[in-house]
Design an enzyme around this catalytic site. Structure first.
Site, PDB file in Angstrom:
ATOM      1  N   ARG A 101       1.401 -20.915 -23.752  1.00 21.45           N
ATOM      2  CA  ARG A 101      -0.225 -20.987 -23.341  1.00 21.45           C
ATOM      3  C   ARG A 101      -0.582 -22.181 -22.560  1.00 21.45           C
ATOM      4  O   ARG A 101      -0.390 -23.253 -22.927  1.00 21.45           O
ATOM      5  CB  ARG A 101      -1.206 -20.925 -24.611  1.00 21.45           C
ATOM      6  N   HIS A 128      -4.850 -13.543 -18.748  1.00 23.75           N
ATOM      7  CA  HIS A 128      -4.657 -13.488 -19.927  1.00 23.75           C
ATOM      8  C   HIS A 128      -4.305 -12.079 -20.555  1.00 23.75           C
ATOM      9  O   HIS A 128      -5.165 -11.381 -21.082  1.00 23.75           O
ATOM     10  CB  HIS A 128      -6.152 -13.957 -20.601  1.00 23.75           C
ATOM     11  N   GLN A 131      -4.998 -10.439 -24.076  1.00 20.03           N
ATOM     12  CA  GLN A 131      -6.340 -10.405 -24.481  1.00 20.03           C
ATOM     13  C   GLN A 131      -6.790  -9.070 -23.859  1.00 20.03           C
ATOM     14  O   GLN A 131      -7.503  -8.125 -24.516  1.00 20.03           O
ATOM     15  CB  GLN A 131      -7.277 -11.509 -23.985  1.00 20.03           C
ATOM     16  N   ASP A 230     -17.615 -13.564 -21.365  1.00 22.38           N
ATOM     17  CA  ASP A 230     -16.825 -14.674 -21.704  1.00 22.38           C
ATOM     18  C   ASP A 230     -17.816 -16.024 -21.553  1.00 22.38           C
ATOM     19  O   ASP A 230     -18.624 -15.828 -20.931  1.00 22.38           O
ATOM     20  CB  ASP A 230     -15.486 -14.789 -20.813  1.00 22.38           C
ATOM     21  N   CYS A 270     -13.971 -12.089 -25.525  1.00 16.61           N
ATOM     22  CA  CYS A 270     -12.927 -12.575 -26.236  1.00 16.61           C
ATOM     23  C   CYS A 270     -12.905 -13.472 -27.167  1.00 16.61           C
ATOM     24  O   CYS A 270     -11.787 -13.963 -27.815  1.00 16.61           O
ATOM     25  CB  CYS A 270     -11.847 -12.828 -25.049  1.00 16.61           C
ATOM     26  N   ARG A 298      -5.804  -8.362 -31.865  1.00 17.47           N
ATOM     27  CA  ARG A 298      -4.663  -9.330 -31.254  1.00 17.47           C
ATOM     28  C   ARG A 298      -3.277  -9.064 -32.054  1.00 17.47           C
ATOM     29  O   ARG A 298      -2.341  -9.079 -31.539  1.00 17.47           O
ATOM     30  CB  ARG A 298      -5.201 -10.579 -31.051  1.00 17.47           C
TER      31      ARG A 298
END
Length: 310
Positions: A101, A128, A131, A230, A270, A298
């Protein structure tokens, strides 16, 4: 060597298997032991802080019988000038996979190219994938039910993405929509539109998806099956927060805007969310908001991805 650096590293055939496995992991969690990672150790290199990504991966690796080593950039020599390539070569001698990440997408590409273990992109400034693949699974759960075809339930559906349409979540949703045959409309301020990098990627992979970009949020959500947003200021953009708040305000997902989508549209985010900024609390609390399903899933989807790559 299989990696997940971007959504399109998985084919529809792969995604059918991953989604089916994620559904089984979710249904049977706690009822038995699945151990595809037994005796295996995965390194987790995080240059960005995280709640959902870190916890879901650590728990998932544990539940699959493996062991996770969490490393921030200051825990390893990468934080003191060792190259990404050399870090990959060294870690490949110790671990069975790397989850990363970070900011620069080229770092995950270098780790994959220089090492000889699977690499999973757990977020970069460009993409991402964990996600958006989880998001797609979460929507498909609602539409396909407990036994229906998850992947086919996504085909032809429309997602409206509002806010910063040139950053990682927008880019990832463009790729995800292209995978599943979805339509996507993006609404944001003038000058905020997908950049050359995502367009070049689509072209290089021969993806013919035509996404709509508009400055009118109501145009974007018309006939949408999913309304997605987001945060307006991502990690590393804090200096732009005030300017972004002014520019993005017209794209906040209000109850009125959400009502302009299909009557059964899903709201997705998210997380973490900032109520009163990019979305109203009333929308977060709406029965058709599935933000916490996304967060839970997730774990299940990433377990399925780990199983697929190991």
């Amino acid at each position: 060597m299989k990696h997940l650096l971007k959504e399109t590293d998985l084919r529809l055939k792969d995604l059918t298997q991953v989604f089916s496995l994620a559904r089984e992991f979710k249904k049977n969690r706690g009822k038995g032991v699945s151990s595809p990672l037994s005796g295996k150790t995965w390194a987790m290199i995080f240059s960005k802080s995280s709640t959902r990504t870190r916890v879901s991966f650590e728990v998932g690796i544990h539940e699959l019988g493996g062991h996770a080593i969490f490393l921030n950039k200051n825990d390893i020599q990468l934080g003191r000038g060792e190259t990404v390539a050399d870090t990959a070569r060294v870690l490949s001698r110790y671990v069975h996979g790397i989850i990363v990440r970070t900011h620069d997408h080229s770092d995950v590409e270098t780790l994959a190219a220089a090492g000889n273990v699977p690499v999973i992109n757990a977020l970069t400034d460009f993409l991402h994938p964990c996600q958006t693949l989880t998001d797609a699974f979460s929507a498909a759960e609602k539409w396909a039910g407990p036994t229906g075809d998850l992947v086919s339930s996504l085909k032809g559906r429309k997602i409206a993405f509002l806010g910063d349409t040139r950053f990682n979540m927008a880019n990832s949703w463009i790729l995800t929509a292209s995978l599943f045959g979805m339509k996507i409309s993006l609404a944001g301020p003038s000058g905020y539109k997908p950049g050359d990098k995502i367009n070049q990627l689509l072209k290089s992979e021969g993806r013919a998806i035509e996404y709509q970009v508009t400055t009118d949020p109501y145009e974007a959500v018309q006939d949408a099956d999913i309304v997605y947003t987001d945060v307006w200021t991502s990690m590393g953009q804090e200096a732009e927060a005030k300017q972004r708040a002014l520019l993005m305000k017209p794209y906040a997902v209000t109850a009125k805007l959400f009502a302009a989508a299909k009557p059964d549209a899903l709201f997705m985010h998210c997380l973490p969310a900032h109520p009163g900024e990019e979305v109203e609390q009333a929308v977060l609390d709406n029965p058709r908001s599935i933000i916490f399903d996304e967060a839970e899933n997730r774990l299940h989807v990433q377990k399925a991805i780990l199983s697929h790559l190991c």
